[in-house]
Design a protein around this motif. Structure first.
Motif, short mmCIF file in Angstrom:
data_model
loop_
_atom_site.label_atom_id
_atom_site.label_comp_id
_atom_site.label_asym_id
_atom_site.label_seq_id
_atom_site.Cartn_x
_atom_site.Cartn_y
_atom_site.Cartn_z
N GLN A 65 48.43 47.15 42.70
CA GLN A 65 48.20 46.18 43.59
C GLN A 65 46.60 45.67 43.02
N GLY A 66 46.19 44.53 43.71
CA GLY A 66 44.95 44.12 43.45
C GLY A 66 44.77 43.33 42.15
N THR A 67 43.53 43.33 41.64
CA THR A 67 43.24 42.88 40.40
C THR A 67 42.01 43.46 39.60
N THR A 68 41.93 43.15 38.16
CA THR A 68 41.03 43.93 37.47
C THR A 68 40.14 43.21 37.12
N VAL A 69 39.84 41.75 37.58
CA VAL A 69 38.41 41.10 37.32
C VAL A 69 37.60 40.95 38.22
N ASP A 70 37.63 41.78 39.51
CA ASP A 70 36.69 41.54 40.57
C ASP A 70 35.11 41.82 39.95
N LEU A 71 35.00 42.81 38.81
CA LEU A 71 33.67 42.73 38.25
C LEU A 71 33.04 41.73 37.44
N LEU A 72 34.17 40.78 37.23
CA LEU A 72 33.71 39.75 36.25
C LEU A 72 33.47 38.51 36.86
N LEU A 73 34.35 38.11 37.93
CA LEU A 73 34.14 36.99 38.74
C LEU A 73 34.60 37.18 40.17
N GLU A 74 33.70 36.86 41.00
CA GLU A 74 33.78 37.03 42.53
C GLU A 74 35.19 36.23 42.90
#
Length: 273
Positions: A199-208
């Protein structure tokens, strides 16, 4: 189009239901220290302000992949962030790179024209000596919303890419798997991070994340394809459009090889361009 090893080149197509989490391009150049000075960014902002009117200065961060997962690490250089009015595109300027990222990718023509405009503004206002790296990255998160994700997984991903995760012996037990492929061509490389996430996403660190998304509770298969070239050449906007379009061809061909055609057409809504 340039072949990637023996992967057949794929002609252009569109995905009506594409599942791109993020598309980004970064042009890394020889360091220009005065970009750290706010006064030195005024003219650059004026050049792009009508397209990206929102400004923020933020601490530079880099993402490190460790045995404990992806972690952020602060770096010395500040980053100047410019967003469009819709919050769809973000341009970032730092002492050694300019980048563009978006969650609202439309097509390569629009994206490349925006990157070239940013690179032109860098050339006009800072005249870096060299371009050191150019990269184009497409982060796909193929959601598996059905009652049987393992079945969907094998319908979506080519067996050669899925590997052991799709085997009869493991398919019902696998809840997560991450793999990295490093591919080398004559004058460029490709880094492919792929695998099953619960689940979730891998791009939280790249774009809020700007608003809640119920899809984030669904499992997904990551297809994070990064095409890039590392070489020190004199800074010039000439040729940037060509190399980005070549990278786009490479990424599209790998995606078409790794994601099954029936899934692309029936689930992602592929139409030929």
């Amino acid at each position: 189009m340039r072949p990637i090893s023996k992967i057949p080149p794929a002609p252009r197509f569109r995905l009506r239901n594409h599942q791109l989490a993020l598309v980004l391009c970064q042009i890394r150049f020889s360091t220009v220290l005065r970009i750290n000075q706010d006064d030195a960014v005024v003219a650059f902002q004026e050049a792009i302000r009508h397209t990206y009117p929102r400004y923020a200065k933020q601490q530079g961060m880099t993402a490190l992949i460790t045995p404990q997962g992806v972690q952020e690490q602060a770096v010395a250089a500040a980053q100047h962030r410019f967003d469009d009015s819709e919050g769809t595109f973000t341009a970032t300027l730092s002492t050694d790179f300019v980048a563009l990222e978006t969650r609202g990718y439309a097509d390569i023509d629009d994206f490349v024209s925006r990157v070239v405009a940013l690179a032109t503004a860098v050339e006009e206002h800072y005249a870096p000596a060299e371009i050191q790296r150019v990269g184009l990255r497409f982060i796909n998160e193929l959601r598996l919303p059905g009652a049987h994700p393992s079945t969907e997984l094998r319908e979506a991903i080519a067996p050669a890419l899925l590997g052991a995760v799709g085997s009869n012996e493991l398919i019902d037990a696998v809840v997560g798997a991450q793999q990295i492929l490093e591919l080398a061509g004559d004058d460029s490389r490709m880094l492919v991070r792929h695998g099953l996430h619960r689940q979730g996403t891998t791009v939280d660190l790249l774009l809020e994340q700007t608003k809640p998304n119920p899809q984030l509770s669904q499992p997904f298969y990551l297809m994070d394809i990064d095409a890039f070239a590392e070489r020190n050449v004199s800074y010039s906007v000439d040729g940037i459009e060509t190399i980005l379009r070549e990278f786009n061809d490479d990424v599209r061909s790998f995606f078409a090889w790794g994601v099954c055609e029936d899934y692309r057409r029936n689930t992602l809504g592929q139409t030929d361009a």
